[in-house]
Motif scaffolding. Structure first.
Motif, PDB file in Angstrom:
ATOM      1  N   LEU A  90       2.158   1.793  -3.442  1.00 34.88           N
ATOM      2  CA  LEU A  90       1.114   2.410  -4.263  1.00 34.88           C
ATOM      3  C   LEU A  90       1.066   3.916  -4.022  1.00 34.88           C
ATOM      4  CD1 LEU A  90      -1.767  -0.213  -3.869  1.00 34.88           C
ATOM      5  CD2 LEU A  90      -0.460   0.253  -5.943  1.00 34.88           C
ATOM      6  N   GLU A  91       1.301   4.324  -2.778  1.00 35.80           N
ATOM      7  CA  GLU A  91       1.274   5.753  -2.460  1.00 35.80           C
ATOM      8  C   GLU A  91       2.454   6.498  -3.077  1.00 35.80           C
ATOM      9  OE1 GLU A  91      -0.680   9.029  -0.873  1.00 35.80           O
ATOM     10  OE2 GLU A  91      -1.356   6.938  -0.987  1.00 35.80           O
TER      11      GLU A  91
ATOM     12  N   PHE B   9      -2.657  10.086   1.315  1.00 36.62           N
ATOM     13  CA  PHE B   9      -2.386   9.306   2.519  1.00 36.62           C
ATOM     14  C   PHE B   9      -2.052  10.184   3.722  1.00 36.62           C
ATOM     15  CE2 PHE B   9       0.852   6.299   4.638  1.00 36.62           C
ATOM     16  CZ  PHE B   9      -0.110   5.764   5.475  1.00 36.62           C
TER      17      PHE B   9
ATOM     18  N   TRP C 207      -6.071   3.040   1.188  1.00 38.01           N
ATOM     19  CA  TRP C 207      -6.252   2.763  -0.236  1.00 38.01           C
ATOM     20  C   TRP C 207      -7.566   2.017  -0.493  1.00 38.01           C
ATOM     21  CZ3 TRP C 207      -3.875   3.226  -5.145  1.00 38.01           C
ATOM     22  CH2 TRP C 207      -2.905   4.234  -5.185  1.00 38.01           C
TER      23      TRP C 207
ATOM     24  N   SER D  15       0.821  -1.212   0.000  1.00 45.01           N
ATOM     25  CA  SER D  15       0.000   0.000   0.000  1.00 45.01           C
ATOM     26  C   SER D  15       0.853   1.259   0.000  1.00 45.01           C
ATOM     27  CB  SER D  15      -0.976   0.008   1.180  1.00 45.01           C
ATOM     28  OG  SER D  15      -0.285  -0.041   2.416  1.00 45.01           O
TER      29      SER D  15
ATOM     30  N   VAL E 120      -9.211   5.415  -2.088  1.00 43.69           N
ATOM     31  CA  VAL E 120      -8.492   5.539  -3.355  1.00 43.69           C
ATOM     32  C   VAL E 120      -9.031   4.573  -4.408  1.00 43.69           C
ATOM     33  CG1 VAL E 120      -6.226   5.782  -4.409  1.00 43.69           C
ATOM     34  CG2 VAL E 120      -6.459   6.112  -1.942  1.00 43.69           C
TER      35      VAL E 120
ATOM     36  N   ALA F  88      -4.740   6.048  -9.445  1.00 45.91           N
ATOM     37  CA  ALA F  88      -5.462   4.905  -8.873  1.00 45.91           C
ATOM     38  C   ALA F  88      -6.226   4.136  -9.937  1.00 45.91           C
ATOM     39  CB  ALA F  88      -6.412   5.378  -7.780  1.00 45.91           C
TER      40      ALA F  88
END
Length: 313
Positions: free
Chosen positions: A16-17, A274, A239, A13, A243, A100
């Motif tokens: 992903l950020e 985030f 997320w 996660s 997201v 996203a």
């Protein structure tokens, strides 16, 4: 062509950020984005390339951990090792949800989620994300945030699930967790719970991040739930709720609440980055709406929304 490299520097996660910064750099300067991630057999990111990052790729590259606006403006011709979960809002806010939308689950992940959820398509679904392992429990009787990564006591999830079932008796709970399932026996025994039948093949992060179920699949599945009993501070909960997929109402514990007097609040932060979830809300209490005894305003009658993960006809 200069490149942005993202390796496995943290869990999925948080990586992903890091993507929005990478895409902001690409949009501004034309960099190619290279991902060296084990989980890319379970999902893909449109506009990136998967490759092994060799030691010589890092020679002379700019290492980003906290990217300031002035640093961002110096990246036009440099290779970048991106390990920053933040960056200048002027560039990241405008691409956040666009990035996203580039994150796509693999076919077998979609099929596994659809198979699990369609068995309960007639019932309201509430997601539950329990973060254990690398998150620390300060004390069991009180939800305390007096550590960097505070775990939520299991009793809070029990009380939240009990309250949700009291309000919506037909609800079923989708449960995703890391760490040992033994600590969650009370949840499995007391409530109508289901999980995915997709075993995790990923062992590289060690026991702190270990989970029985494929963590990518669990993340996408949680994002199909309209309501989520979430773990504050966790990028995984963030997320899933804010997201991926459609907007989700996150129900979170209130710091200082106890097993004798549990307290619940809601967060609706869809499209926020985030740092808003982790710092503004989880650490400082911003954006938090306290819930009354009947959870007024929270719609627990909604079923799962699988439309966004299914391929277009």
């Amino acid at each position: 062509m200069p490149k942005v490299y993202i390796d496995e520097f943290v869990g999925i996660s948080n990586r992903l950020e890091a993507l929005p910064l990478a895409f902001a750099i690409q949009k501004q300067y034309g960099h190619e984005i290279i991902l060296d991630w084990s989980e890319l057999d379970s999902f893909s990111v449109e506009g990136t390339r998967q490759a092994k990052i060799k030691p010589w790729h890092k020679l002379g590259a700019r290492r980003l951990r906290d990217c300031s606006l002035s640093e961002f403006r110096e990246l036009s011709k440099e290779n970048v090792i991106c390990r920053s979960l933040d960056g200048p809002s002027e560039y990241l806010d405008q691409v956040y949800l666009e990035v996203a939308a580039r994150v796509k689950a693999a076919t077998f992940v979609v099929d596994g989620i659809v198979s699990a959820f369609e068995k309960h398509s007639h019932r309201p679904v509430i997601g539950v994300h329990v973060r254990q392992g690398d998150y620390q429990l300060v004390e069991d009787a009180v939800y305390s945030i007096n550590t960097q990564y505070p775990a939520v006591p299991v009793w809070w999830y029990y009380e939240a699930m009990h309250k949700a079932r009291e309000i919506q008796p037909n609800a079923i709970f989708f449960l995703a967790h890391n760490g040992s399932a033994n600590t969650l026996a009370r949840l499995f025994d007391e409530f109508d719970v289901f999980q995915l039948d997709l075993q995790s093949p990923y062992k590289y992060k060690g026991t702190d991040h270990a989970s029985r179920v494929n963590p990518v699949a669990d993340l996408f599945a949680l994002a199909c739930c309209p309501t989520l009993l979430a773990t504050p501070f966790s990028g995984y909960s963030h997320w899933a709720a804010n997201v991926l997929g459609k907007p989700t109402t996150a129900i979170v514990p209130v710091p200082g609440c106890t097993s004798a007097e549990p307290k619940f609040a809601r967060l609706d932060l869809y499209g926020k980055r985030f740092k808003v979830w982790r710092i503004d809300a989880s650490r400082n209490g911003g954006h938090v709406e306290m819930l009354d005894d009947g959870w007024s305003g929270v719609d627990l009658a909604r079923t799962a929304d699988l439309s966004w993960i299914k391929p277009s006809a």
